[in-house]
Scaffold this motif. Structure first.
Motif, mmCIF file in Angstrom:
data_model
loop_
_atom_site.group_PDB
_atom_site.id
_atom_site.type_symbol
_atom_site.label_atom_id
_atom_site.label_comp_id
_atom_site.label_asym_id
_atom_site.label_seq_id
_atom_site.Cartn_x
_atom_site.Cartn_y
_atom_site.Cartn_z
ATOM 1 N N SER B 49 -32.361 -27.504 42.934
ATOM 2 C CA SER B 49 -33.000 -26.191 42.866
ATOM 3 C C SER B 49 -33.841 -26.033 41.601
ATOM 4 O O SER B 49 -33.440 -26.461 40.517
ATOM 5 C CB SER B 49 -31.926 -25.100 42.912
ATOM 6 N N MET B 89 -36.587 -21.206 47.428
ATOM 7 C CA MET B 89 -35.746 -22.127 48.183
ATOM 8 C C MET B 89 -35.832 -22.003 49.704
ATOM 9 O O MET B 89 -35.878 -23.023 50.405
ATOM 10 C CB MET B 89 -34.299 -21.950 47.750
ATOM 11 N N CYS B 136 -23.550 -27.617 50.201
ATOM 12 C CA CYS B 136 -24.375 -26.868 49.262
ATOM 13 C C CYS B 136 -23.666 -25.582 48.875
ATOM 14 O O CYS B 136 -22.697 -25.176 49.502
ATOM 15 C CB CYS B 136 -25.750 -26.569 49.850
ATOM 16 N N ASN B 138 -25.609 -22.598 47.798
ATOM 17 C CA ASN B 138 -26.753 -21.751 47.492
ATOM 18 C C ASN B 138 -26.643 -20.518 48.384
ATOM 19 O O ASN B 138 -26.610 -20.645 49.610
ATOM 20 C CB ASN B 138 -28.047 -22.535 47.798
ATOM 21 N N ASP B 156 -21.147 -24.715 53.433
ATOM 22 C CA ASP B 156 -21.723 -23.788 52.456
ATOM 23 C C ASP B 156 -20.637 -22.860 51.931
ATOM 24 O O ASP B 156 -20.922 -21.820 51.363
ATOM 25 C CB ASP B 156 -22.850 -22.961 53.092
ATOM 26 N N ASP B 176 -24.448 -17.573 40.523
ATOM 27 C CA ASP B 176 -25.572 -17.853 39.627
ATOM 28 C C ASP B 176 -25.115 -18.263 38.235
ATOM 29 O O ASP B 176 -25.877 -18.852 37.480
ATOM 30 C CB ASP B 176 -26.478 -16.617 39.507
ATOM 31 N N ASN B 181 -22.265 -27.679 40.896
ATOM 32 C CA ASN B 181 -22.629 -29.038 41.306
ATOM 33 C C ASN B 181 -21.436 -29.995 41.392
ATOM 34 O O ASN B 181 -21.334 -30.756 42.362
ATOM 35 C CB ASN B 181 -23.665 -29.638 40.350
ATOM 36 N N HIS B 205 -27.286 -30.249 48.150
ATOM 37 C CA HIS B 205 -28.167 -29.368 47.360
ATOM 38 C C HIS B 205 -27.453 -28.991 46.067
ATOM 39 O O HIS B 205 -26.324 -28.511 46.090
ATOM 40 C CB HIS B 205 -28.495 -28.112 48.163
ATOM 41 N N TYR B 206 -28.138 -29.230 44.954
ATOM 42 C CA TYR B 206 -27.592 -28.833 43.637
ATOM 43 C C TYR B 206 -28.257 -27.533 43.210
ATOM 44 O O TYR B 206 -29.480 -27.454 43.110
ATOM 45 C CB TYR B 206 -27.862 -29.921 42.597
ATOM 46 N N TYR B 207 -27.422 -26.554 42.907
ATOM 47 C CA TYR B 207 -27.929 -25.198 42.656
ATOM 48 C C TYR B 207 -27.927 -24.813 41.177
ATOM 49 O O TYR B 207 -28.565 -23.838 40.794
ATOM 50 C CB TYR B 207 -27.056 -24.214 43.444
ATOM 51 N N HIS B 210 -30.850 -23.481 39.123
ATOM 52 C CA HIS B 210 -31.380 -22.156 39.454
ATOM 53 C C HIS B 210 -30.879 -21.163 38.404
ATOM 54 O O HIS B 210 -29.795 -21.324 37.864
ATOM 55 C CB HIS B 210 -30.865 -21.764 40.844
#
Lengths: 367, 447
Positions: B49, B89, B136, B138, B156, B176, B181, B205-207, B210
């Motif tokens: 991200s 995204m 992921c 996200n 997810d 957030d 990860n 997906h690495y967030y 972000h």
């Protein structure tokens, strides 16, 4: 002689002021910018830590100079206070009078030498103002010791009883999570005033420190404090809780190595008996972080589910097991685990997810 | 599981395609499909991200933010002129998953889901016998927004579940500001260790890169340890920080914290790549690592990632593929995220569906071509900045925003600070502008 000493001291103070303002770049070309009180204090501490040396003074002369210095200090503090009051009238949002007034006195105080109330303006030497100055020291400058001393002087002006222990505990609550480091310093100082035979109170204060570190996200510090209770108060009734909090705090700081190095001992420690499912969960989490511990993870899951299968903490583990079954193409076993999860822990978020997975499995016809 | 009859049909189709691109043979043996005489390669797609290209070491950044990515790029193929189709995204991943521009796949706003109509990469791969799994954390790339479409297993949820189970205070977990990860890696590794499916398509997906920028120790102090100001990496995308640039030193600190997140994520990626290597999966997998979009640090007045400037669209893309004639190197050709899906499909000798609007990069991967795109398109309709559409060549960028067309001459103005009005357009800009108009007519319904 007194006149010469006054002149010498005033000259020295002017030199120091010049040194402070000369450090401001382009000071002649820009409108005067006043730094926040704390920054004024921090940027001047080094300068004020330099000793003033005037050779060949007698004891009487030294005493005279000290008194004179304090009077000058009061003069400057009074001028600052007046300026602050005027500013507060012109700008109601300005609340910094006490913070600015405290800068000079704090520069002359130290960890061993408290702020003297008599260097403050006379009208500030009353209890109500001293309490506000105490709050300023605590909440603005983060100086619990100076705050306590001002509060003590405030109590003395009204002949009120004063307890350092009570002050530091209440100061810690005032600081709370937003000023967690100051709050912990308050509690640490409070510990110095707990009577020797009040072991429970010591442990309670230390638990408060653990909680403050946890709440403020300082997990490594929380772990250190919890370990201190766990090892240093081994016979205390709540030492098992400290053991659990130690490993919990380690998990929050992602310290899997430290968890795996010590958690087996805690699991077999009778003091931690009631925290065993939680400790096993943390161990499960830590083992999963290692990439080569598949068998140990599986064995631990088996043990956890066998011994504590009714504890909602195992819900994510059941979900994880279902995932493994899906990866192994064992759809009927996955379905069984998901159904067990939904039945046993219907209110958990893991169960919500399990329902969605079951629905998907039904749709693709693997049931 | 794929049935034998279908497999035969697929094999026949694959044979045709493989001849077309010069792949020796495609056949089935026993119970699994083969490709080029070997079992079909797995596909591993990793997106990071908010990773802007100019903060990646191998793309010229001065800080050592990405040693693992750099090592991966050195041993494989690095696309140095890769652009996202949007600056955030949902539209970006929608395009990677469908081969359609955002206006086509529909995931253009937080309230708009990925359309169910286009075939997703996962759906196509599933038809060809792939087991499709995703991990992921996200909040936008979830099944509720349609991103799980076609995946056999779209995880997810487990990262959040684990984080919540470790939250003693009962506070709501703020993704957030959480370290996610490593938990994505945990879940993916665990799945890989149990996985019996071959071939598989794995999406990770690495967030953590972000916002907010709250890297764990020691990454938080790696690049600006002496900072004493008020910026702590939180609330980056909210007012007043979003649109009120703070002091220079504060902006430098924001960038330092972001770089700390990039460095941290690079370690997480490194851990995953090492695991794949140790398991021998790198040898028989097509691995694509890419940023989903960039990030801005007041270059154009804001933080976060809303708009059409290069700091938001220029992303790193790296590819590792078995049996490539050109194993490693830097490819300067212009490419877009929209090319990822056709590339994966053509590499696997799977027919590219007609819906795909991008171009396969296989000729570049094979070293048979110097360029596949003269220009790329991108669009922003996320709502936090004016709607804007761009066409970009290597030298110029033309923009249509709020009905006005303007351009940037990237040969002289790489930072996109000087808007050129239509009267100042060169012939090349006019040509790009015409192409953008045509693209808009085709893709964007009049309001």
């Amino acid at each position: 002689m007194e006149s010469q000493l006054k002149q010498a001291t005033s000259k020295r103070m002017r030199a120091m002021a010049d040194e402070v303002f000369a450090a401001q770049p382009d000071s002649q070309n820009k409108s005067m910018q006043i730094a926040p009180a704390k920054r004024l204090y921090e940027s001047s501490t080094q300068l004020f830590s330099k000793p003033i040396t005037i050779p060949n003074l007698t004891q009487a002369e030294r005493r005279f100079l000290a008194t004179y210095y304090d009077l000058r200090l009061r003069g400057y503090s009074t001028a600052l206070a007046k300026a602050g009051q005027a500013l507060a009238v012109a700008e109601p949002a300005f609340k910094g009078t006490y913070d600015y007034v405290m800068v000079l006195p704090l520069l002359h105080a130290s960890d061993k030498q408290p702020v003297k109330a008599d260097v403050l303006p006379r009208w500030m030497q009353r209890s109500v103002h001293l309490d506000l100055c105490s709050d300023s020291c605590l909440l603005h400058f983060g100086m619990p010791y100076q705050a306590m001393e001002l509060a003590r002087q405030s109590a003395a002006t009204e002949d009120r009883p004063f307890s350092e222990l009570a002050f530091y505990r209440s100061a810690s609550q005032k600081c709370g999570v937003p000023l967690s480091h100051v709050a912990v310093e308050c509690l640490t100082k409070a510990l110095e005033f707990v009577p020797p035979d009040h072991g429970d109170q010591v442990v309670a204060l230390k638990f408060e420190i653990v909680q403050l570190w946890l709440d403020s996200g300082n997990h490594a510090l929380a772990a250190g404090q919890a370990r201190d209770i766990y090892q240093g108060h081994a016979s205390h009734a709540e030492s098992g809780k400290a053991g659990w909090l130690y490993f919990y705090a380690l998990s929050r700081s992602n310290n899997t190595d430290a968890i795996l190095a010590g958690i087996d001992a805690a699991l077999s420690d009778h003091r931690c008996e009631i925290y065993r499912p939680k400790l096993m969960y943390v161990k499960w989490w830590a083992l999963r972080r290692k990439r080569d511990q598949v068998a140990r993870v599986a064995a631990l899951e088996h043990e956890l589910l066998k011994d504590y299968g009714d504890d909602p903490m195992v819900a994510p583990i059941l979900l994880s097991q279902a995932t493994d079954c899906l990866a192994q193409q064992d759809y009927s076993k996955a379905t069984g685990v998901l159904e067990e999860l939904v039945e046993k822990f219907p209110e958990t978020k893991a169960a919500d997810q399990a329902r969605r997975m079951l629905e998907k499995l039904r749709k693709i016809g693997n049931l | 599981m794929i049935c034998y009859t279908l497999r035969c049909v697929i094999t026949a189709a694959l044979s045709c395609v493989s001849i077309a691109i010069g792949v020796p043979d495609t056949e089935t043996t026993g119970t699994s499909l083969t490709h080029m005489g070997r079992p079909y390669p797995n596909v591993i797609l990793i997106t990071i991200s908010s990773l802007r290209a100019d903060h990646v070491g191998c793309l010229g950044y001065e800080r050592d933010t990405t040693p693992h990515l750099d090592a991966f790029a050195k041993e494989n193929l690095l696309f140095s002129n890769a652009y996202a189709v949007s600056s955030w995204m949902m539209p970006a991943h929608g395009t990677v998953f469908t081969g359609l521009y955002p206006s086509g796949h529909g995931a253009t706003h937080v309230d708009k889901d990925l359309s169910v109509h286009p075939q997703t990469l996962a759906e196509i791969l599933k038809d060809y016998g792939y087991y499709c799994a995703a991990f992921c954390c996200n909040p936008r790339l979830d099944t509720e927004h349609g991103f799980g479409q076609g995946f056999d297993f779209y995880d997810d949820f487990s990262v959040r579940l684990i984080l919540e189970s470790l939250e003693l205070s009962g506070k709501e977990v703020n993704i957030d500001q959480s370290r996610t990860n490593p938990l994505v890696n945990d879940a993916a590794v665990r799945w890989l260790q149990c996985n019996r499916h071959r071939p598989f398509f794995l999406f990770l997906h690495y967030y953590d890169t972000h916002w907010d920028y709250v890297p764990a120790k020691p990454y938080g102090t790696e690049y600006d340890a002496d900072y004493k100001g008020p910026i702590d990496g939180t609330n980056i995308a909210r007012e007043p920080l979003f649109s009120n640039p703070p002091a220079e030193e504060d902006i430098r600190h924001i960038v330092a914290l972001y770089d700390g997140e990039v460095r941290q994520t690079d370690d997480d990626l490194g851990e995953m790549l090492s695991f794949l290597d140790d398991c021998g999966l790198m040898e028989d997998s097509l691995v694509v690592v890419m940023g989903d979009h960039g990030e801005q640090f007041y270059e154009h007045g804001h933080t976060s990632h809303h708009g059409i400037f290069d700091e938001l669209l220029h992303v790193p893309v790296m590819v590792s593929a078995p049996k490539l004639s050109q194993k490693c190197g830097r490819i300067e050709s212009l490419i877009s995220q929209i090319d990822v899906m056709p590339t994966i499909l053509e590499y696997l000798a799977i027919p590219i569906p007609t819906q795909c609007e991008g171009r396969s990069l296989v000729p570049l991967l094979m070293g048979n071509s110097q360029a596949v795109n003269e220009y790329v398109f991108a669009e922003y309709t996320g709502g936090a900045a004016p709607n804007a559409y761009i066409i970009r060549s290597l030298q110029h960028k033309c923009v249509v925003a709020e009905g006005v067309t303007f351009a940037y001459d990237l040969t002289k103005d790489l930072g996109e600070q000087r808007k050129l009005s239509r009267s100042a357009f060169t012939d090349q800009m006019l040509s790009l502008s015409d192409r953008l108009d045509a693209w808009l007519k085709q893709h964007v319904k009049p309001q």
